[in-house]
Design a protein around this motif. Structure first.
Motif, PDB file in Angstrom:
ATOM      1  N   TYR A 140       0.506  23.680  32.222  1.00 46.09           N
ATOM      2  CA  TYR A 140       0.917  23.874  30.832  1.00 46.09           C
ATOM      3  C   TYR A 140       2.224  24.654  30.744  1.00 46.09           C
ATOM      4  O   TYR A 140       3.090  24.357  29.909  1.00 46.09           O
ATOM      5  CB  TYR A 140      -0.184  24.596  30.050  1.00 46.09           C
ATOM      6  N   ASP A 141       2.372  25.663  31.608  1.00 43.52           N
ATOM      7  CA  ASP A 141       3.621  26.426  31.635  1.00 43.52           C
ATOM      8  C   ASP A 141       4.794  25.523  31.999  1.00 43.52           C
ATOM      9  O   ASP A 141       5.894  25.647  31.439  1.00 43.52           O
ATOM     10  CB  ASP A 141       3.523  27.572  32.649  1.00 43.52           C
ATOM     11  N   ARG A 142       4.547  24.622  32.935  1.00 43.72           N
ATOM     12  CA  ARG A 142       5.606  23.690  33.346  1.00 43.72           C
ATOM     13  C   ARG A 142       5.957  22.738  32.200  1.00 43.72           C
ATOM     14  O   ARG A 142       7.134  22.398  31.994  1.00 43.72           O
ATOM     15  CB  ARG A 142       5.164  22.906  34.578  1.00 43.72           C
ATOM     16  N   THR A 196       1.672  12.459  30.931  1.00 43.56           N
ATOM     17  CA  THR A 196       0.989  12.518  32.220  1.00 43.56           C
ATOM     18  C   THR A 196       0.787  13.962  32.657  1.00 43.56           C
ATOM     19  O   THR A 196      -0.244  14.316  33.245  1.00 43.56           O
ATOM     20  CB  THR A 196       1.779  11.734  33.283  1.00 43.56           C
ATOM     21  N   TYR A 197       1.761  14.818  32.389  1.00 45.36           N
ATOM     22  CA  TYR A 197       1.578  16.245  32.660  1.00 45.36           C
ATOM     23  C   TYR A 197       0.407  16.783  31.847  1.00 45.36           C
ATOM     24  O   TYR A 197      -0.413  17.583  32.332  1.00 45.36           O
ATOM     25  CB  TYR A 197       2.842  17.031  32.318  1.00 45.36           C
ATOM     26  N   MET A 198       0.329  16.372  30.580  1.00 46.41           N
ATOM     27  CA  MET A 198      -0.777  16.785  29.734  1.00 46.41           C
ATOM     28  C   MET A 198      -2.112  16.355  30.350  1.00 46.41           C
ATOM     29  O   MET A 198      -3.073  17.136  30.409  1.00 46.41           O
ATOM     30  CB  MET A 198      -0.638  16.154  28.341  1.00 46.41           C
ATOM     31  N   THR A 199      -2.168  15.115  30.782  1.00 46.35           N
ATOM     32  CA  THR A 199      -3.380  14.592  31.409  1.00 46.35           C
ATOM     33  C   THR A 199      -3.694  15.365  32.675  1.00 46.35           C
ATOM     34  O   THR A 199      -4.858  15.698  32.945  1.00 46.35           O
ATOM     35  CB  THR A 199      -3.203  13.096  31.735  1.00 46.35           C
ATOM     36  N   GLN A 200      -2.668  15.647  33.454  1.00 41.99           N
ATOM     37  CA  GLN A 200      -2.859  16.383  34.697  1.00 41.99           C
ATOM     38  C   GLN A 200      -3.459  17.763  34.432  1.00 41.99           C
ATOM     39  O   GLN A 200      -4.356  18.218  35.158  1.00 41.99           O
ATOM     40  CB  GLN A 200      -1.518  16.512  35.430  1.00 41.99           C
ATOM     41  N   ALA A 201      -2.971  18.434  33.404  1.00 48.48           N
ATOM     42  CA  ALA A 201      -3.504  19.752  33.051  1.00 48.48           C
ATOM     43  C   ALA A 201      -4.965  19.641  32.613  1.00 48.48           C
ATOM     44  O   ALA A 201      -5.813  20.464  32.991  1.00 48.48           O
ATOM     45  CB  ALA A 201      -2.660  20.377  31.947  1.00 48.48           C
ATOM     46  N   ARG A 215       9.187  21.099  22.966  1.00 52.58           N
ATOM     47  CA  ARG A 215       8.532  20.616  21.749  1.00 52.58           C
ATOM     48  C   ARG A 215       7.042  20.402  21.948  1.00 52.58           C
ATOM     49  O   ARG A 215       6.295  20.271  20.979  1.00 52.58           O
ATOM     50  CB  ARG A 215       9.180  19.319  21.286  1.00 52.58           C
ATOM     51  N   ALA A 216       6.618  20.338  23.207  1.00 54.09           N
ATOM     52  CA  ALA A 216       5.190  20.131  23.465  1.00 54.09           C
ATOM     53  C   ALA A 216       4.364  21.343  23.083  1.00 54.09           C
ATOM     54  O   ALA A 216       3.146  21.245  22.963  1.00 54.09           O
ATOM     55  CB  ALA A 216       4.974  19.821  24.949  1.00 54.09           C
ATOM     56  N   LEU A 217       4.994  22.507  22.853  1.00 56.50           N
ATOM     57  CA  LEU A 217       4.257  23.709  22.500  1.00 56.50           C
ATOM     58  C   LEU A 217       3.429  23.492  21.238  1.00 56.50           C
ATOM     59  O   LEU A 217       2.274  23.917  21.152  1.00 56.50           O
ATOM     60  CB  LEU A 217       5.235  24.882  22.299  1.00 56.50           C
ATOM     61  N   ASP A 218       4.012  22.840  20.255  1.00 57.69           N
ATOM     62  CA  ASP A 218       3.284  22.588  19.020  1.00 57.69           C
ATOM     63  C   ASP A 218       2.050  21.732  19.267  1.00 57.69           C
ATOM     64  O   ASP A 218       1.005  21.931  18.651  1.00 57.69           O
ATOM     65  CB  ASP A 218       4.201  21.910  17.995  1.00 57.69           C
TER      66      ASP A 218
END
Length: 207
Positions: free
Chosen positions: A184-186, A163-168, A193-196
């Protein structure tokens, strides 16, 4: 100790004098118990059949048999509405709308489940799907509002990271790259692990 013999004698006398009435009462009680037992059995049988038919409809939906799924759901609702499978049937109906590009209808159904779905764990799942539906319908502000509502209500849910991804992504779509960068920083802070995944590009939130 209370002497119950007189009471027993009175009961026996009453039964002898009112045998017809006694057996009517006994028979009624027995039939009531039998009716309840049959009702419980029937409800369980109906529930099992409801889930079985929904499984078949889910298979048809997966195979892209949309018209068959739609007709099957209509028939299902006339018989099994009110069973413990009702929420799943709503999910299936919403999924059908989503897959046939009726995103507005899908968002409405998912929204209803998100508010009143039973059992309660279905609610965050429906809310997540509603976000995707609103985004696909081109309703970016509504999708942003729902994404924030999800994170406020379910910060520890396993769907919080997507959901954070979607929000960004929605912030980018809304022309607010600064807000997107902050999200994205958050994400990186909360989910290292989301960096990859971020390096691989934006990730959609599929149904």
């Amino acid at each position: 100790m209370m002497n119950i013999e007189p009471h027993l004698e009175m009961a026996v006398k009453w039964v002898r004098e009112h045998q017809e009435r006694f057996w009517a009462i006994t028979g009624t009680a027995f039939l009531s118990i039998l009716f309840i037992a049959l009702l419980v059995h029937h409800q369980q049988t109906e529930s099992d059949e409801a889930w079985s038919q929904l499984g078949a409809l889910q298979s048809e939906l997966t195979q892209g048999k949309y018209e068959e799924t739609r007709k099957g759901l209509e028939t299902w609702e006339t018989r099994f509405r009110g069973t413990d499978a009702s929420t799943y049937a709503k999910f299936l109906k919403a999924d059908l709308s989503y897959r046939t590009s009726d995103y507005v209808q899908a968002a409405q159904i998912y929204g209803d489940i998100g508010q009143t779905g039973r059992p309660e764990p279905t609610r965050p799942l429906a809310l997540s799907a509603q976000i995707s539906s609103e985004e696909m319908a081109g309703h970016t502000p509504q999708a942003q509002s729902l994404a924030q509502a999800f994170l406020d209500r379910y910060p520890d849910h396993f769907l919080a990271a997507p959901t954070y991804m979607t929000q960004a992504r929605l912030a980018e779509l809304a022309g607010n790259p600064a807000a997107a960068a902050a999200i994205y920083d958050r994400i990186i802070l909360l989910y290292p692990r989301a960096l990859d995944r971020l390096r691989q590009g934006p990730i959609s939130n599929p149904i």
